[in-house]
Design a protein around this motif. Sequence first.
Motif, PDB file in Angstrom:
ATOM      1  N   PHE A 142      -1.425   4.837   4.935  1.00  0.00           N
ATOM      2  CA  PHE A 142      -2.281   4.256   5.967  1.00  0.00           C
ATOM      3  C   PHE A 142      -3.603   5.010   6.045  1.00  0.00           C
ATOM      4  CE2 PHE A 142       2.078   3.298   7.146  1.00  0.00           C
ATOM      5  CZ  PHE A 142       1.991   1.931   7.365  1.00  0.00           C
ATOM      6  N   VAL A 143      -4.547   4.447   6.774  1.00  0.00           N
ATOM      7  CA  VAL A 143      -5.843   5.122   6.936  1.00  0.00           C
ATOM      8  C   VAL A 143      -5.625   6.503   7.556  1.00  0.00           C
ATOM      9  CG1 VAL A 143      -7.133   2.956   7.162  1.00  0.00           C
ATOM     10  CG2 VAL A 143      -6.317   4.114   9.216  1.00  0.00           C
ATOM     11  N   LYS A 144      -6.465   7.430   7.150  1.00  0.00           N
ATOM     12  CA  LYS A 144      -6.440   8.819   7.648  1.00  0.00           C
ATOM     13  C   LYS A 144      -5.088   9.503   7.398  1.00  0.00           C
ATOM     14  CE  LYS A 144      -8.059   8.074  11.981  1.00  0.00           C
ATOM     15  NZ  LYS A 144      -8.666   8.462  13.262  1.00  0.00           N
ATOM     16  N   GLY A 145      -4.259   8.934   6.535  1.00  0.00           N
ATOM     17  CA  GLY A 145      -2.944   9.529   6.270  1.00  0.00           C
ATOM     18  C   GLY A 145      -2.000   9.469   7.462  1.00  0.00           C
ATOM     19  N   LEU A 146      -2.244   8.535   8.383  1.00  0.00           N
ATOM     20  CA  LEU A 146      -1.434   8.476   9.615  1.00  0.00           C
ATOM     21  C   LEU A 146       0.004   8.051   9.341  1.00  0.00           C
ATOM     22  CD1 LEU A 146      -4.009   6.759  11.977  1.00  0.00           C
ATOM     23  CD2 LEU A 146      -3.092   9.077  12.244  1.00  0.00           C
ATOM     24  N   ASP A 147       0.882   8.479  10.233  1.00  0.00           N
ATOM     25  CA  ASP A 147       2.288   8.123  10.133  1.00  0.00           C
ATOM     26  C   ASP A 147       2.937   8.274  11.511  1.00  0.00           C
ATOM     27  OD1 ASP A 147       4.531   7.233   8.908  1.00  0.00           O
ATOM     28  OD2 ASP A 147       4.556   8.773   7.350  1.00  0.00           O
ATOM     29  N   GLY A 148       4.133   7.720  11.662  1.00  0.00           N
ATOM     30  CA  GLY A 148       4.939   7.931  12.871  1.00  0.00           C
ATOM     31  C   GLY A 148       4.231   7.507  14.145  1.00  0.00           C
ATOM     32  N   GLU A 149       4.411   8.316  15.216  1.00  0.00           N
ATOM     33  CA  GLU A 149       3.832   7.980  16.518  1.00  0.00           C
ATOM     34  C   GLU A 149       2.311   7.874  16.464  1.00  0.00           C
ATOM     35  OE1 GLU A 149       5.186  11.014  19.149  1.00  0.00           O
ATOM     36  OE2 GLU A 149       7.281  10.374  19.008  1.00  0.00           O
ATOM     37  N   ASP A 150       1.690   8.751  15.656  1.00  0.00           N
ATOM     38  CA  ASP A 150       0.223   8.713  15.577  1.00  0.00           C
ATOM     39  C   ASP A 150      -0.267   7.378  15.026  1.00  0.00           C
ATOM     40  OD1 ASP A 150       0.060  11.226  16.590  1.00  0.00           O
ATOM     41  OD2 ASP A 150      -0.018  12.213  14.624  1.00  0.00           O
ATOM     42  N   VAL A 206       0.856  -1.198   0.000  1.00  0.00           N
ATOM     43  CA  VAL A 206       0.000   0.000   0.000  1.00  0.00           C
ATOM     44  C   VAL A 206       0.888   1.243   0.000  1.00  0.00           C
ATOM     45  CG1 VAL A 206      -2.037  -0.978   1.101  1.00  0.00           C
ATOM     46  CG2 VAL A 206      -0.166  -0.141   2.521  1.00  0.00           C
ATOM     47  N   SER A 207       0.295   2.366  -0.419  1.00  0.00           N
ATOM     48  CA  SER A 207       1.079   3.600  -0.481  1.00  0.00           C
ATOM     49  C   SER A 207       0.891   4.458   0.766  1.00  0.00           C
ATOM     50  CB  SER A 207       0.699   4.403  -1.721  1.00  0.00           C
ATOM     51  OG  SER A 207      -0.688   4.637  -1.713  1.00  0.00           O
TER      52      SER A 207
END
Length: 456
Positions: A281-289, A278-279
């Motif tokens: 994650f859901v809701k554009g999440l990344d890192g600690e979030d 996939v390119s």
Amino acid sequence: MNEIYSHIESHVDESIQQLFELVRQPSISTQKVGFDKAPGVMKELLERNGFDAEIVPVPNDGLPTVYGYMAASENPETAPTLLFYCHYDVQPVDPLDLWDTDPFEPTQVGDRLYGRGMSDDKGNIGARLAAIRAFIDERGGVPCNIKMFCEGEEESGSINLPDLIAERGDDFKADACIWEGGGRNLNDDPFMYLGLKGVLGVGLSVRMLSGDAHSSYAAILPSAAWRLLRALQTIKDEDENILIDGFYDGITEPSPEAIAAVEALPDDAPEWLDTFGVSGFVKGLDGEDLRKQLTFQPTANIAGLDSGYQDAGLKTVLPAEAKAKMDFRLVPEQRPYDIVEKLRKHLDKHGFEDVEIEVLGAVNPYRTDLNSPWVQLVAETAEEIYGRKPVMTPNMAGTGPMFDFGDTLGMPIATSGIDHPSHKIHAPNENITVEDFLLGAKHAALIIERFARDWG
Ligand SMILES: [Zn+2]
């Protein structure tokens, strides 16, 4: 401990052969495959490694638990008791064509050992038995009382475990518990998890016709497939909010320690992206979030959808019935049967009284206190074995029946095991490395030693 570690190393071939015996015996709980023999194979292996073992009938015609007890070689009346929780059942093997080897014929390729259950959880059982055998051979016995609880229904949701614990829980009580799993992460840091999300699994079904109809009648007859899809649409919105009234009730902010632990976890986002193609994650999440979402948020997942014709070519049919399977991963404040009630009310409120709900699995969530002395002991021993401080996950995103032991039986729980993300658990080509196996066995041995010394 050097003689114990040397024994584990010099007897690794025997230990792996024992693990292979377990893996060779199918034990797919969801499909009830292999249970004519699997409990007996598990019991015999416990006995061969010095346990008094018993096949424990499980209420509601559940698949049996296999339970083993071994008394401390000295002063068993006053010695503390350690419980190892494991499970001898495994996940289904499909899709079979993606396996490079027969899932029930253990195979070594290079430094990896392949087979269903090789890691989850037969590998952990094997590593623990290797540790225990080292104590017996080198010191004439174990320094604390040891209980092995090997469940037969973990992979199908442990649905009868609360009833078993209500019936015979006192027999399985101990002063502390080591759960299945734990091991090393992608950075080869040891990792521990101190809790698990709960799960509610449901089947949803709606029948609109007494039998399938010619699809030309779709002009005048109602469609079960469309109706089920509309019902599903009401459960979650496009921003990942679960819309069941009261679904999030009572959920509190995680403790500062739990948040700090998640922030300190390694960023494995690139690995996820790569693994699943996939390119983002859901809701554009990344890192600690992203890690906080995975750890602290409940889910509403559609696990299966079924209606009408899906074989070759086209069949012009209006299916009479449509079915879905859903699972909800739950955080510590939620309870599965409460969520079933809320789901029922939700469907009724939206006019879907005819959508039937069948409960397929229900496991309470659980989280151990990060500051408990037991967690400290297991973390310190992990650091000695692995040479690095363990990273700790307040709870895994997955599920297991920790609640029944941690809350109902009231024992502190931590994890130690042979895991590594490359093991492909639940997937085709499940495997372990001999190195992971040895590390897990040595860690189990050191935990037994320190527990006996410090918990007396
Ligand atoms: Zn498992």
